[in-house]
Design a protein around this motif. Structure first.
Motif, short mmCIF file in Angstrom:
data_model
loop_
_atom_site.label_atom_id
_atom_site.label_comp_id
_atom_site.label_asym_id
_atom_site.label_seq_id
_atom_site.Cartn_x
_atom_site.Cartn_y
_atom_site.Cartn_z
N PRO A 1 12.98 -9.22 0.89
CA PRO A 1 11.95 -9.32 1.93
C PRO A 1 11.29 -7.98 2.23
N ASP A 2 10.04 -8.08 2.64
CA ASP A 2 9.21 -6.91 2.92
C ASP A 2 8.76 -6.99 4.37
N PRO A 3 9.01 -5.98 5.20
CA PRO A 3 8.65 -6.09 6.62
C PRO A 3 7.15 -5.99 6.84
N TRP A 4 6.62 -6.91 7.63
CA TRP A 4 5.26 -6.82 8.14
C TRP A 4 5.38 -6.39 9.60
N LEU A 5 5.08 -5.13 9.84
CA LEU A 5 5.28 -4.50 11.13
C LEU A 5 3.95 -4.47 11.87
N LYS A 6 3.88 -5.17 12.97
CA LYS A 6 2.60 -5.49 13.60
C LYS A 6 2.28 -4.54 14.75
N GLY B 1 -6.30 10.08 3.25
CA GLY B 1 -5.89 10.37 1.89
C GLY B 1 -5.62 9.14 1.05
N SER B 2 -5.57 7.96 1.66
CA SER B 2 -5.39 6.73 0.89
C SER B 2 -6.65 6.46 0.07
N PRO B 3 -6.56 5.66 -0.98
CA PRO B 3 -7.78 5.26 -1.69
C PRO B 3 -8.76 4.60 -0.75
N GLY B 4 -10.03 4.82 -0.98
CA GLY B 4 -11.05 4.28 -0.07
C GLY B 4 -11.01 2.78 0.07
N ALA B 5 -10.55 2.09 -0.97
CA ALA B 5 -10.48 0.62 -0.93
C ALA B 5 -9.09 0.12 -0.58
N ALA B 6 -8.21 0.99 -0.09
CA ALA B 6 -6.85 0.57 0.25
C ALA B 6 -6.86 -0.54 1.28
N GLY C 1 -4.13 -1.30 3.20
CA GLY C 1 -3.31 -0.90 4.33
C GLY C 1 -2.21 -1.91 4.60
N PRO C 2 -1.27 -1.57 5.50
CA PRO C 2 -0.19 -2.50 5.84
C PRO C 2 -0.74 -3.82 6.34
N MET C 3 -0.28 -4.92 5.77
CA MET C 3 -0.72 -6.27 6.17
C MET C 3 -2.22 -6.47 5.95
N GLY C 4 -2.87 -5.62 5.15
CA GLY C 4 -4.30 -5.75 4.94
C GLY C 4 -5.14 -5.32 6.14
N ARG C 5 -4.54 -4.51 7.04
CA ARG C 5 -5.23 -4.18 8.28
C ARG C 5 -6.48 -3.34 8.07
N LEU C 6 -6.58 -2.60 6.96
CA LEU C 6 -7.74 -1.74 6.75
C LEU C 6 -8.97 -2.52 6.32
N THR C 7 -8.85 -3.83 6.19
CA THR C 7 -10.00 -4.65 5.82
C THR C 7 -10.53 -5.45 7.00
N HIS C 8 -9.98 -5.23 8.19
CA HIS C 8 -10.36 -6.02 9.37
C HIS C 8 -10.68 -5.10 10.55
N ARG C 9 -11.61 -5.54 11.37
CA ARG C 9 -11.85 -4.85 12.64
C ARG C 9 -10.59 -4.94 13.50
N ARG C 10 -10.34 -3.89 14.26
CA ARG C 10 -9.14 -3.91 15.10
C ARG C 10 -9.28 -2.94 16.26
N ARG C 11 -8.46 -3.18 17.27
CA ARG C 11 -8.38 -2.28 18.40
C ARG C 11 -7.41 -1.14 18.08
N LEU C 12 -7.73 0.04 18.59
CA LEU C 12 -6.89 1.21 18.40
C LEU C 12 -6.82 2.00 19.70
N ARG D 1 2.01 11.42 7.69
CA ARG D 1 2.17 10.47 6.58
C ARG D 1 3.33 9.55 6.93
N PRO D 2 3.06 8.48 7.67
CA PRO D 2 4.15 7.66 8.20
C PRO D 2 5.00 7.04 7.10
N GLU D 3 6.29 6.92 7.40
CA GLU D 3 7.24 6.24 6.53
C GLU D 3 8.23 5.52 7.43
#
Length: 465
Positions: free
Chosen positions: A95-100, A324-329, A331-342, A445-447
């Motif tokens: 299993p792979d954690p999806w950390l929300k 530093g991630s690839p421009g098309a990355a 992200g975790p859970m695909g978050r870099l492809t969606h609008r989101r609150r920060l 660089r989170p881990e």
């Protein structure tokens, strides 16, 4: 001492399997709290005996000690009405954690991420009803809940297959577009200032509403810059700021002179690369509850420079965790492809509503003349209930290295003082950013990291979807 022992035991950083095993072992010690009824998705909950009710989708199963961890998290929280957890995605290798993130109404609207599993207090479920899916029921139930009523528990409580999220929808540009005042702090650098001005005047689709462009000039002496200003007279306004460099003071000079309905802070090293970026940012700003919008910024080599700011990173200050991630990355859970609150976005390209500015006040030129002024402004706006949105659909290039100089002497001392001020004013050294999982180390660089105790449940992000 405990954290060091965990590093030695699990290795540093822990693998995904080690992190999940650690979480579930901690869950084994959970005690107390209300009873839960966990039913198949869509089942009639009205005959369920417990006060709190959750639904498991087909092919999902509860993770070890999930019910105990959820129940313990609800103990002593009489105002809680809805809680959702993290998820472990079943894969052939384990299993792979999806950390929300904490509850994000915008991301929930686009993805339905706040579930697998969600548990509802009976009175809330009675009022909302089942809406055909867990995601739709969470979205409906969340409307109108206050911060203490809607919680996220960072515990991987369900194991199940990955389910694709829908694509991030297009947002229509506001009609009419707001008049945007663009504030550009600048000094010399004729190629940079010419590039950003050309991008605004020639390469941006403003939907027929030309922006008000204000260049706050901090003592330029380059004749090429003077010639550029002369050529563009009538299309831009140049505000002379003859004082020692203070970024916040320059921004405030521009904000005081601006007349637009929305205020765009733009560095002089930004390059426009597609025409629709401003319309997308204005569309995001028009969403209810939104006070600030930031775009996706790329370095000239196409790698990611900015996808939002997380507080607490980098020795307890703030940072860009995806830089530093690839421009098309994805992200975790695909978050870099969606609008989101920060919690914050960079001031290199920040759109602010007039209402947000008037409520929050100017940038803090006394405490944050060089650094963290954008983070401070966003955190003050969030504390007033304004949402901070990041969008991947407005993309600009940031030539950050072109204007960055190494800090020495007095500038280095001021930078250190501003880091201390950020920690003192906003507790960034200890507070957990709700947009960032506590299972990640607070590094630039989170881990993954091993925790000594289960993280407590946390509240939702400001701003409505």
């Amino acid at each position: 001492m405990i954290r060091g022992a965990l590093r030695r035991l699990l290795g540093h950083p822990p693998s995904a399997a080690q992190m999940l095993d650690r979480a579930w072992r901690l869950g084994a010690a959970a005690r107390g709290g209300p009873a839960l009824s966990i039913l198949p998705e869509g089942a009639d909950w009205r005959a369920a005996p417990a006060e709190w009710i959750g639904f498991l989708a087909p092919q999902d199963r509860l993770a070890p000690h999930a019910a105990a961890a959820i129940s313990a998290a609800l103990a002593g929280r009489p105002d809680a009405r809805l809680l959702f957890t993290d998820t472990a995605i079943a894969r052939p290798g384990g299993p792979d954690p999806w950390l929300k993130p904490g509850f994000d109404p915008l991301m929930q609207e686009e993805t339905g991420y706040a579930g697998r599993i969600a548990v509802f207090r009976r009175d809330l479920l009675d009022a909302t009803g089942w809406r055909g899916s867990e995601a739709a029921t969470v979205s409906a139930a969340a409307r109108g809940l206050d911060a203490g009523a809607l919680l996220h528990l960072p515990y991987p409580a369900v194991i199940g297959p990955e389910r694709a999220w829908p694509a991030s929808p297009a947002l229509p540009a506001p009609r009419p577009m707001p008049r945007v005042s663009v504030i550009i702090p600048s000094r010399d650098r004729p190629v940079l200032i010419a590039t950003v001005l050309r991008g605004l005047l020639e390469d941006t689709d403003t939907r027929g509403v030309p922006p008000e462009i204000l260049v706050v000039d901090n003592g330029s002496t380059d004749p090429e810059v003077a010639a550029l200003y002369a050529r563009l007279r009538g299309r831009i306004r140049v505000l002379r700021h003859d004082a020692p460099f203070n970024f916040s003071a320059m921004v405030n000079h521009g904000l005081e002179a601006a007349t637009g309905e929305a205020l765009l802070l733009l560095n002089n090293d930004i390059e426009v690369t597609s025409p629709d970026w401003l319309a997308e940012m204005c569309a995001c700003l028009a969403r209810p509850g939104t006070g600030i919008v930031g775009p996706k910024l790329l370095f000239p080599d196409g790698t990611l420079q900015h996808a939002g700011v997380v507080t607490g990173l980098g020795a307890g200050h703030a940072g860009h965790p995806d830089a530093g991630s690839p421009g098309a990355a994805l992200g975790p859970m695909g978050r870099l492809t969606h609008r989101r609150r920060l919690s914050a976005v960079t001031g290199a390209a920040m759109l602010i509503s007039r209402a947000c500015l008037e409520a929050t006040g100017p940038f803090d030129a006394a405490r944050f003349g060089i650094a963290y002024n954008d983070v401070d402004f966003c955190l003050r706006a969030r504390a007033l209930g304004f949402g901070v949105t990041w969008t991947p659909h407005a993309v600009l290039t940031h030539h950050e290295s072109a204007t960055r100089r190494r800090r020495t002497g007095a500038a280095l001392r001021q930078f250190r003082a501003e880091k201390a001020a950020l920690r003192a004013l906003h507790a960034t050294g200890t507070a957990e950013d709700p947009a960032f999982s506590p299972w990640y180390a607070r590094r630039l660089r989170p881990e993954l990291r091993a925790l000594a105790a289960l993280p407590p449940p946390r509240a939702f992000m400001p701003g409505d979807a």
